[in-house]
Write a protein that holds these residues in place. Sequence first.
Motif, PDB file in Angstrom:
ATOM      1  N   GLY A  97      34.398  28.489  74.761  1.00 39.04           N
ATOM      2  CA  GLY A  97      34.930  27.973  76.023  1.00 39.04           C
ATOM      3  C   GLY A  97      34.754  26.474  76.140  1.00 39.04           C
ATOM      4  O   GLY A  97      35.680  25.755  76.551  1.00 39.04           O
ATOM      5  N   ALA A  98      33.568  25.989  75.770  1.00 42.61           N
ATOM      6  CA  ALA A  98      33.319  24.542  75.823  1.00 42.61           C
ATOM      7  C   ALA A  98      34.180  23.805  74.809  1.00 42.61           C
ATOM      8  O   ALA A  98      34.715  22.717  75.089  1.00 42.61           O
ATOM      9  N   ASN A  99      34.342  24.402  73.634  1.00 48.28           N
ATOM     10  CA  ASN A  99      35.048  23.736  72.556  1.00 48.28           C
ATOM     11  C   ASN A  99      36.517  23.482  72.873  1.00 48.28           C
ATOM     12  O   ASN A  99      37.124  22.525  72.369  1.00 48.28           O
ATOM     13  N   ARG A 100      37.108  24.320  73.719  1.00 46.70           N
ATOM     14  CA  ARG A 100      38.507  24.107  74.101  1.00 46.70           C
ATOM     15  C   ARG A 100      38.696  22.757  74.789  1.00 46.70           C
ATOM     16  O   ARG A 100      39.786  22.194  74.773  1.00 46.70           O
ATOM     17  N   HIS A 101      37.637  22.275  75.407  1.00 54.76           N
ATOM     18  CA  HIS A 101      37.702  20.996  76.115  1.00 54.76           C
ATOM     19  C   HIS A 101      37.081  19.854  75.290  1.00 54.76           C
ATOM     20  O   HIS A 101      37.610  18.743  75.283  1.00 54.76           O
ATOM     21  N   LEU A 102      35.983  20.125  74.591  1.00 53.59           N
ATOM     22  CA  LEU A 102      35.278  19.076  73.850  1.00 53.59           C
ATOM     23  C   LEU A 102      36.165  18.430  72.799  1.00 53.59           C
ATOM     24  O   LEU A 102      36.121  17.210  72.599  1.00 53.59           O
ATOM     25  N   ARG A 103      36.959  19.230  72.117  1.00 58.96           N
ATOM     26  CA  ARG A 103      37.792  18.689  71.037  1.00 58.96           C
ATOM     27  C   ARG A 103      38.820  17.692  71.573  1.00 58.96           C
ATOM     28  O   ARG A 103      39.379  16.893  70.809  1.00 58.96           O
ATOM     29  N   HIS A 104      39.079  17.738  72.886  1.00 64.67           N
ATOM     30  CA  HIS A 104      39.995  16.784  73.505  1.00 64.67           C
ATOM     31  C   HIS A 104      39.245  15.602  74.136  1.00 64.67           C
ATOM     32  O   HIS A 104      39.855  14.772  74.812  1.00 64.67           O
ATOM     33  N   HIS A 105      37.946  15.569  73.918  1.00 66.11           N
ATOM     34  CA  HIS A 105      37.134  14.484  74.480  1.00 66.11           C
ATOM     35  C   HIS A 105      36.266  13.858  73.382  1.00 66.11           C
ATOM     36  O   HIS A 105      35.107  13.480  73.612  1.00 66.11           O
ATOM     37  N   ASP A 106      36.822  13.795  72.171  1.00 60.69           N
ATOM     38  CA  ASP A 106      36.199  13.108  71.036  1.00 60.69           C
ATOM     39  C   ASP A 106      34.896  13.761  70.575  1.00 60.69           C
ATOM     40  O   ASP A 106      33.989  13.081  70.107  1.00 60.69           O
ATOM     41  N   VAL A 107      34.806  15.075  70.712  1.00 62.54           N
ATOM     42  CA  VAL A 107      33.597  15.788  70.285  1.00 62.54           C
ATOM     43  C   VAL A 107      33.974  16.995  69.433  1.00 62.54           C
ATOM     44  O   VAL A 107      34.769  17.839  69.860  1.00 62.54           O
ATOM     45  N   SER A 108      33.391  17.083  68.246  1.00 65.60           N
ATOM     46  CA  SER A 108      33.533  18.246  67.386  1.00 65.60           C
ATOM     47  C   SER A 108      32.274  19.101  67.530  1.00 65.60           C
ATOM     48  O   SER A 108      31.159  18.586  67.501  1.00 65.60           O
ATOM     49  N   LEU A 109      32.450  20.407  67.702  1.00 65.30           N
ATOM     50  CA  LEU A 109      31.336  21.330  67.886  1.00 65.30           C
ATOM     51  C   LEU A 109      31.354  22.357  66.761  1.00 65.30           C
ATOM     52  O   LEU A 109      32.332  23.083  66.594  1.00 65.30           O
ATOM     53  N   VAL A 110      30.268  22.396  65.984  1.00 66.90           N
ATOM     54  CA  VAL A 110      30.202  23.232  64.785  1.00 66.90           C
ATOM     55  C   VAL A 110      28.850  23.944  64.732  1.00 66.90           C
ATOM     56  O   VAL A 110      27.828  23.363  65.101  1.00 66.90           O
ATOM     57  N   ALA A 111      28.848  25.190  64.263  1.00 62.58           N
ATOM     58  CA  ALA A 111      27.600  25.906  64.010  1.00 62.58           C
ATOM     59  C   ALA A 111      27.293  25.840  62.517  1.00 62.58           C
ATOM     60  O   ALA A 111      28.196  25.901  61.681  1.00 62.58           O
ATOM     61  N   VAL A 112      26.005  25.710  62.198  1.00 61.67           N
ATOM     62  CA  VAL A 112      25.564  25.639  60.805  1.00 61.67           C
ATOM     63  C   VAL A 112      24.421  26.625  60.603  1.00 61.67           C
ATOM     64  O   VAL A 112      23.517  26.730  61.428  1.00 61.67           O
ATOM     65  N   SER A 113      24.482  27.371  59.494  1.00 62.27           N
ATOM     66  CA  SER A 113      23.413  28.287  59.114  1.00 62.27           C
ATOM     67  C   SER A 113      23.152  28.166  57.619  1.00 62.27           C
ATOM     68  O   SER A 113      24.008  27.700  56.862  1.00 62.27           O
ATOM     69  N   ARG A 114      21.989  28.635  57.192  1.00 59.02           N
ATOM     70  CA  ARG A 114      21.644  28.575  55.765  1.00 59.02           C
ATOM     71  C   ARG A 114      22.293  29.678  54.947  1.00 59.02           C
ATOM     72  O   ARG A 114      22.447  29.550  53.731  1.00 59.02           O
ATOM     73  N   ALA A 115      22.645  30.778  55.572  1.00 56.91           N
ATOM     74  CA  ALA A 115      23.241  31.887  54.813  1.00 56.91           C
ATOM     75  C   ALA A 115      24.568  31.460  54.197  1.00 56.91           C
ATOM     76  O   ALA A 115      25.289  30.624  54.765  1.00 56.91           O
ATOM     77  N   PRO A 116      24.920  32.005  53.041  1.00 50.42           N
ATOM     78  CA  PRO A 116      26.229  31.707  52.447  1.00 50.42           C
ATOM     79  C   PRO A 116      27.355  32.111  53.388  1.00 50.42           C
ATOM     80  O   PRO A 116      27.210  33.020  54.208  1.00 50.42           O
ATOM     81  N   LEU A 117      28.474  31.458  53.244  1.00 45.55           N
ATOM     82  CA  LEU A 117      29.609  31.691  54.141  1.00 45.55           C
ATOM     83  C   LEU A 117      30.052  33.151  54.119  1.00 45.55           C
ATOM     84  O   LEU A 117      30.442  33.708  55.155  1.00 45.55           O
ATOM     85  N   ALA A 118      29.974  33.794  52.951  1.00 50.31           N
ATOM     86  CA  ALA A 118      30.408  35.180  52.837  1.00 50.31           C
ATOM     87  C   ALA A 118      29.574  36.110  53.718  1.00 50.31           C
ATOM     88  O   ALA A 118      30.036  37.192  54.098  1.00 50.31           O
ATOM     89  N   GLU A 119      28.349  35.699  54.063  1.00 52.23           N
ATOM     90  CA  GLU A 119      27.505  36.506  54.945  1.00 52.23           C
ATOM     91  C   GLU A 119      27.766  36.181  56.413  1.00 52.23           C
ATOM     92  O   GLU A 119      27.521  37.011  57.295  1.00 52.23           O
ATOM     93  N   LEU A 120      28.243  34.988  56.697  1.00 50.63           N
ATOM     94  CA  LEU A 120      28.479  34.562  58.076  1.00 50.63           C
ATOM     95  C   LEU A 120      29.801  35.102  58.631  1.00 50.63           C
ATOM     96  O   LEU A 120      29.870  35.503  59.800  1.00 50.63           O
ATOM     97  N   LEU A 121      30.843  35.078  57.810  1.00 52.12           N
ATOM     98  CA  LEU A 121      32.177  35.360  58.317  1.00 52.12           C
ATOM     99  C   LEU A 121      32.377  36.773  58.874  1.00 52.12           C
ATOM    100  O   LEU A 121      33.038  36.929  59.912  1.00 52.12           O
ATOM    101  N   PRO A 122      31.830  37.822  58.235  1.00 55.90           N
ATOM    102  CA  PRO A 122      32.010  39.156  58.832  1.00 55.90           C
ATOM    103  C   PRO A 122      31.378  39.251  60.222  1.00 55.90           C
ATOM    104  O   PRO A 122      31.944  39.907  61.114  1.00 55.90           O
ATOM    105  N   TYR A 123      30.237  38.619  60.401  1.00 56.62           N
ATOM    106  CA  TYR A 123      29.580  38.632  61.705  1.00 56.62           C
ATOM    107  C   TYR A 123      30.382  37.833  62.720  1.00 56.62           C
ATOM    108  O   TYR A 123      30.550  38.237  63.876  1.00 56.62           O
ATOM    109  N   LYS A 124      30.912  36.689  62.293  1.00 53.35           N
ATOM    110  CA  LYS A 124      31.757  35.875  63.173  1.00 53.35           C
ATOM    111  C   LYS A 124      32.968  36.681  63.642  1.00 53.35           C
ATOM    112  O   LYS A 124      33.323  36.660  64.828  1.00 53.35           O
ATOM    113  N   GLN A 125      33.581  37.413  62.723  1.00 56.46           N
ATOM    114  CA  GLN A 125      34.745  38.225  63.075  1.00 56.46           C
ATOM    115  C   GLN A 125      34.345  39.330  64.045  1.00 56.46           C
ATOM    116  O   GLN A 125      35.061  39.599  65.025  1.00 56.46           O
ATOM    117  N   ARG A 126      33.222  39.973  63.790  1.00 58.17           N
ATOM    118  CA  ARG A 126      32.757  41.049  64.673  1.00 58.17           C
ATOM    119  C   ARG A 126      32.554  40.550  66.101  1.00 58.17           C
ATOM    120  O   ARG A 126      32.930  41.224  67.062  1.00 58.17           O
TER     121      ARG A 126
END
Length: 245
Positions: A97-126
């Motif tokens: 919800g915040a990101n829909r507005h931040l990206r239009h106000h010169d702010v990029s919002l990203v999450a970072v984790s140590r797990a490999p991407l292949a472990e993150l994406l199924p959870y993100k989709q869920r």
Amino acid sequence: MHRNKAVSREDWFRAHKAHLAREKELTRLRARVAAERRELPWLKVRKDYVFETEQGPKKLADLFANLSQLIIYHFVFAPGSTHHCESCAFVADHMDGANRHLRHHDVSLVAVSRAPLAELLPYKQRMGWTFDWVSSYASDFNFDMQVSFTDKQIASGEAVYNFETPVLTSKDLPGTTVFHKGETGDIFLTFMSRARGSEQFIGAYQYLDIVPKGRDETGPYRTFMDWVRLHDEYGNRSQPDDARL
């Protein structure tokens, strides 16, 4: 629940008007602290971190997405972990919800984790999240940002978290880190928030703070780890995690 005293309309108006002065005091204090935060010194980032993303390998500079400000949420998700950090998910539920507005106000919002991407994406989709979630698996990023710790650091008591050296049992903890990219491409670390600092990004708390029961955290931890669950698991009372804010 304790029931407050019921009074006349005149007494109710008088009490609430008096309290409004305190609300305004808090608003002004928050604005002053925010201004002071923007005046804090910056630290130049000298490492060339690389992250695994859905679009392929990206450097830290790429995460800005052609904007000048970058907010990174350090989502606790260690390589090979089957545990899902409920406190991190609570924060993450508010990011899109915040990101829909931040990206239009010169702010990029990203999450970072140590797990490999292949472990993150199924959870993100869920969970139905759409924000960019990238992996720092192949870099020292999380360790340099003092949200991940080696066994040696934990055993020696030398792990620094939230500008202190607390007794830690978890190798990964949550936090928020802010960066700025100048016109020359130089990147600076401008602010970091750890422990309960991420609580300010949880919009649900702002609603709870104005209702009669408040946050109603009456369990053993007296935090949201007593009641918050993944948003698709409120019928499944799992155990609290150790990475609570």
